[in-house]
Scaffold this motif. Structure first.
Motif, mmCIF file in Angstrom:
data_model
loop_
_atom_site.group_PDB
_atom_site.id
_atom_site.type_symbol
_atom_site.label_atom_id
_atom_site.label_comp_id
_atom_site.label_asym_id
_atom_site.label_seq_id
_atom_site.Cartn_x
_atom_site.Cartn_y
_atom_site.Cartn_z
ATOM 1 N N THR A 65 50.235 8.408 -43.756
ATOM 2 C CA THR A 65 49.905 7.930 -42.418
ATOM 3 C C THR A 65 51.037 7.095 -41.840
ATOM 4 O OG1 THR A 65 47.569 7.858 -43.045
ATOM 5 C CG2 THR A 65 48.195 6.635 -41.092
ATOM 6 N N ASP A 66 51.326 7.317 -40.570
ATOM 7 C CA ASP A 66 52.284 6.505 -39.825
ATOM 8 C C ASP A 66 51.576 6.023 -38.564
ATOM 9 O OD1 ASP A 66 54.320 5.353 -38.367
ATOM 10 O OD2 ASP A 66 55.706 7.026 -38.592
ATOM 11 N N ASN A 67 50.942 4.850 -38.659
ATOM 12 C CA ASN A 67 50.166 4.331 -37.537
ATOM 13 C C ASN A 67 51.028 3.994 -36.329
ATOM 14 O OD1 ASN A 67 47.571 4.559 -38.648
ATOM 15 N ND2 ASN A 67 47.862 2.680 -39.814
ATOM 16 N N ASP A 68 52.282 3.602 -36.555
ATOM 17 C CA ASP A 68 53.165 3.296 -35.427
ATOM 18 C C ASP A 68 53.424 4.538 -34.578
ATOM 19 O OD1 ASP A 68 53.365 0.635 -36.207
ATOM 20 O OD2 ASP A 68 55.132 1.012 -37.451
ATOM 21 N N ALA A 69 53.554 5.680 -35.234
ATOM 22 C CA ALA A 69 53.790 6.947 -34.525
ATOM 23 C C ALA A 69 52.481 7.602 -34.090
ATOM 24 C CB ALA A 69 54.580 7.906 -35.404
ATOM 25 N N GLY A 70 51.342 7.128 -34.607
ATOM 26 C CA GLY A 70 50.055 7.743 -34.288
ATOM 27 C C GLY A 70 49.935 9.132 -34.872
ATOM 28 N N GLU A 71 50.328 9.270 -36.141
ATOM 29 C CA GLU A 71 50.245 10.577 -36.780
ATOM 30 C C GLU A 71 50.090 10.424 -38.286
ATOM 31 O OE1 GLU A 71 53.935 12.427 -35.661
ATOM 32 O OE2 GLU A 71 54.976 11.648 -37.407
ATOM 33 N N PHE A 72 49.568 11.485 -38.895
ATOM 34 C CA PHE A 72 49.614 11.555 -40.349
ATOM 35 C C PHE A 72 50.109 12.940 -40.741
ATOM 36 C CE2 PHE A 72 45.144 12.492 -39.368
ATOM 37 C CZ PHE A 72 44.842 13.580 -40.165
ATOM 38 N N LEU A 73 50.816 12.960 -41.869
ATOM 39 C CA LEU A 73 51.392 14.191 -42.381
ATOM 40 C C LEU A 73 50.630 14.615 -43.620
ATOM 41 C CD1 LEU A 73 55.194 13.304 -42.194
ATOM 42 C CD2 LEU A 73 53.827 14.532 -40.507
ATOM 43 N N VAL A 74 50.384 15.898 -43.730
ATOM 44 C CA VAL A 74 49.775 16.464 -44.933
ATOM 45 C C VAL A 74 50.818 17.386 -45.549
ATOM 46 C CG1 VAL A 74 47.921 17.892 -45.860
ATOM 47 C CG2 VAL A 74 47.462 16.346 -43.931
ATOM 48 N N MET A 75 51.172 17.110 -46.804
ATOM 49 C CA MET A 75 52.124 17.944 -47.523
ATOM 50 C C MET A 75 51.366 18.725 -48.584
ATOM 51 S SD MET A 75 53.740 15.037 -46.304
ATOM 52 C CE MET A 75 53.520 13.783 -47.519
ATOM 53 N N MET A 76 51.516 20.047 -48.545
ATOM 54 C CA MET A 76 50.898 20.912 -49.545
ATOM 55 C C MET A 76 52.014 21.587 -50.327
ATOM 56 S SD MET A 76 47.657 22.582 -47.486
ATOM 57 C CE MET A 76 46.981 23.361 -48.944
ATOM 58 N N ASP A 77 52.061 21.360 -51.637
ATOM 59 C CA ASP A 77 53.114 21.896 -52.498
ATOM 60 C C ASP A 77 52.606 23.095 -53.296
ATOM 61 O OD1 ASP A 77 54.916 19.893 -51.716
ATOM 62 O OD2 ASP A 77 54.134 18.519 -53.234
ATOM 63 N N ARG A 78 53.539 23.935 -53.735
ATOM 64 C CA ARG A 78 53.259 25.079 -54.609
ATOM 65 C C ARG A 78 52.077 25.907 -54.080
ATOM 66 N NH1 ARG A 78 53.431 20.622 -57.599
ATOM 67 N NH2 ARG A 78 51.336 20.825 -58.431
ATOM 68 N N LEU A 79 52.230 26.392 -52.860
ATOM 69 C CA LEU A 79 51.149 27.167 -52.233
ATOM 70 C C LEU A 79 50.777 28.390 -53.063
ATOM 71 C CD1 LEU A 79 52.175 27.213 -48.463
ATOM 72 C CD2 LEU A 79 50.326 25.909 -49.507
ATOM 73 N N THR A 80 49.484 28.705 -53.053
ATOM 74 C CA THR A 80 48.972 29.923 -53.664
ATOM 75 C C THR A 80 48.256 30.728 -52.582
ATOM 76 O OG1 THR A 80 46.802 29.035 -54.244
ATOM 77 C CG2 THR A 80 48.587 28.685 -55.843
ATOM 78 N N LYS A 81 47.984 31.974 -52.868
ATOM 79 C CA LYS A 81 47.259 32.815 -51.918
ATOM 80 C C LYS A 81 45.855 32.242 -51.662
ATOM 81 C CE LYS A 81 47.391 36.569 -49.434
ATOM 82 N NZ LYS A 81 48.000 36.512 -48.135
ATOM 83 N N ASN A 82 45.279 31.561 -52.670
ATOM 84 C CA ASN A 82 43.952 30.952 -52.518
ATOM 85 C C ASN A 82 43.943 29.775 -51.545
ATOM 86 O OD1 ASN A 82 42.724 32.742 -54.279
ATOM 87 N ND2 ASN A 82 43.027 31.412 -56.063
ATOM 88 N N ASP A 83 45.115 29.228 -51.242
ATOM 89 C CA ASP A 83 45.186 28.121 -50.291
ATOM 90 C C ASP A 83 44.947 28.588 -48.859
ATOM 91 O OD1 ASP A 83 45.733 26.083 -52.153
ATOM 92 O OD2 ASP A 83 47.872 26.581 -52.149
ATOM 93 N N GLN A 84 45.085 29.884 -48.617
ATOM 94 C CA GLN A 84 44.898 30.403 -47.263
ATOM 95 C C GLN A 84 43.484 30.105 -46.781
ATOM 96 O OE1 GLN A 84 46.889 33.995 -46.052
ATOM 97 N NE2 GLN A 84 44.921 34.891 -45.452
#
Length: 172
Positions: A81-100
């Motif tokens: 979370t970056d409250n100063d920018a008013g945003e949060f980032l979600v990082m997803m690593d090592r994607l699999t086909k099941n993540d779709q």
């Protein structure tokens, strides 16, 4: 209608219940992606989360944070979370086909959480182009314009509700 209801409606109209994320994001098996969810700074102290489900009612929270950073139990999904920018980032690593599937940027609130849908497409061949189509870019542009118009119109609604609440209170 009583004065409390009017105050509730007034506060709702000013709060600018806005949370946006990308409509569609594309990734490749084995790769990482970053999803940027922007929110009204009014919600800086509210918990932020990332969940998966076809609709808001069956959305399963994968990672949630009240503070600046949190990683889920298997270490593949991190929310920052970056409250100063008013945003949060979600990082997803090592994607699999099941993540779709369908995901949601979320902000926890007392009665009704704010959610913004994000469709994740995962392809197996990383050589295939992942750039957004012109249609996807047009949808994002239209969504941005709608939020801009709402950010102006809400103040007009606020003024109308305020005048209405005062007139009812004064019984004019």
């Amino acid at each position: 209608m009583d004065f409390t209801f009017h105050l509730f409606m007034l506060s709702f109209s000013v709060s600018g219940a806005i949370l946006t994320g990308p409509a569609v994001i594309n990734g490749s098996v084995g790769q990482s992606i970053i999803i940027r969810c922007k929110y009204n700074k009014h919600y800086s102290s509210s918990p932020k989360y990332w969940c998966k489900g076809d609709n808001r009612e069956d959305c399963v929270i994968l990672v949630k944070t009240q503070h600046s950073r949190k990683t889920n139990s298997d270490g593949r999904i991190t929310i920052e979370t970056d409250n100063d920018a008013g945003e949060f980032l979600v990082m997803m690593d090592r994607l699999t086909k099941n993540d779709q599937g369908m995901y949601w940027c979320g902000i926890a609130r007392f009665l009704w959480d704010l959610l913004s849908p994000v469709e994740l497409n995962v392809i197996e061949d990383p050589k295939v182009s992942l750039s957004g189509s012109p249609a996807e870019e047009e949808v994002l542009r239209q969504n941005s314009m709608c939020y801009f118009i709402w950010s102006i119109l809400r103040w007009f609604f606020f003024a109308i509700l305020l005048i209405w609440a005062i007139l009812i209170k004064l019984k004019i």
